[in-house]
Design an enzyme around this catalytic site. Sequence first.
Site, PDB file in Angstrom:
ATOM      1  N   SER A  97     102.235  74.364  45.961  1.00 18.97           N
ATOM      2  CA  SER A  97     101.639  74.080  47.268  1.00 18.97           C
ATOM      3  C   SER A  97     102.700  73.631  48.259  1.00 18.97           C
ATOM      4  O   SER A  97     102.435  73.511  49.449  1.00 18.97           O
ATOM      5  CB  SER A  97     100.570  72.991  47.117  1.00 18.97           C
ATOM      6  OG  SER A  97     101.156  71.833  46.561  1.00 18.97           O
TER       7      SER A  97
ATOM      8  N   ALA B  71     102.803  74.329  39.794  1.00 23.50           N
ATOM      9  CA  ALA B  71     101.685  74.315  38.849  1.00 23.50           C
ATOM     10  C   ALA B  71     100.938  75.644  38.765  1.00 23.50           C
ATOM     11  O   ALA B  71     100.406  75.987  37.712  1.00 23.50           O
ATOM     12  CB  ALA B  71     100.717  73.208  39.242  1.00 23.50           C
TER      13      ALA B  71
ATOM     14  N   HIS C  43     111.044  67.760  37.552  1.00 21.34           N
ATOM     15  CA  HIS C  43     110.144  66.679  37.154  1.00 21.34           C
ATOM     16  C   HIS C  43     110.190  66.426  35.657  1.00 21.34           C
ATOM     17  O   HIS C  43     109.276  65.842  35.087  1.00 21.34           O
ATOM     18  CB  HIS C  43     108.710  66.992  37.613  1.00 21.34           C
ATOM     19  CG  HIS C  43     108.575  67.062  39.109  1.00 21.34           C
ATOM     20  ND1 HIS C  43     107.525  67.659  39.753  1.00 21.34           N
ATOM     21  CD2 HIS C  43     109.391  66.602  40.100  1.00 21.34           C
ATOM     22  CE1 HIS C  43     107.684  67.566  41.071  1.00 21.34           C
ATOM     23  NE2 HIS C  43     108.813  66.937  41.305  1.00 21.34           N
TER      24      HIS C  43
END
Length: 287
Positions: free
Chosen positions: A236, A64, A161
């Site tokens: 992350s 992201a 995804h």
Amino acid sequence: MFPLKPELCHTPQTKSMLTGYLSYDPKRENIMGDGTKLNKLPSNIAELRALIRVSERIVVFTGAGISTESGIPDFRGPNGIWNKVTPIDFNDFLASEEMREESWRRKFSGDMKMENAEPNVGHLAISSLVNAGKVTHIITQNVDGLHQKSGTPDEQVIELHGNASYATCLSCYKRFELDAIRAPFLQDGTIPHCDVCGGIVKTATISFGQPMPVEEMQRAEDATLRCDLFIAAGSSLTVYPAAGFPRLAKQNGARLVIINNQATDLDRICDLVIHEQIGPTLSQAVD
Ligand SMILES: [Zn+2]
């Protein structure tokens, strides 16, 4: 999926080995061929440039963080969408017409709009490495299609995804464009069904509770095992199984670079970590 070897997850920090291997020294201008410029760069970015230069099969893994620099909100961050709206689990989507209606209402309400986002300098830097033959594949957790929009060919982007810019039938996988679904939904709430098999149509993203796409996971594993440098940018590295790829690359002998504005659990095993924004970092390392 791929076998993880826990004992190797605790490999001591190898940065000193890396430094020794590359013998990086800003005074040695012949390392990069552009020593004048190199002298002006922060040492970690110069080190990234050197790593890219000596590598031939790079995989870039993006999360992201690279898309937030294009104005797309982080779904999972502290101010992320999932902290304001509960995600619809895949099984609930399958089980309930009301949930499917809610899902399409959210999709077309503008809350999650990505269509107007443009690639940033980070996407462009990666794309230039793809087109130079340095990067073999981009593995991404993002669903915004910005890597393709920045000029990377579809076949070199592995979307773990899925993709939010179109929809597919869950039964026969026919593709549906969002514009064709949006108009009847906004007019009278019509929920799309497949005109070929009658199956349920869903945005082509992978929802919570939905199985990971088998083909993409296999392609990502293959690319990871063939790479000599794995750059994880803007993730992350907490969402599994996707976050297993950088670990696999490192275990398989590739060098591992992490660029993220916050620390990750894998910082301790990587060869180089840069806690900065993705775009400015990559554009300086690549131009
Ligand atoms: Zn169908």
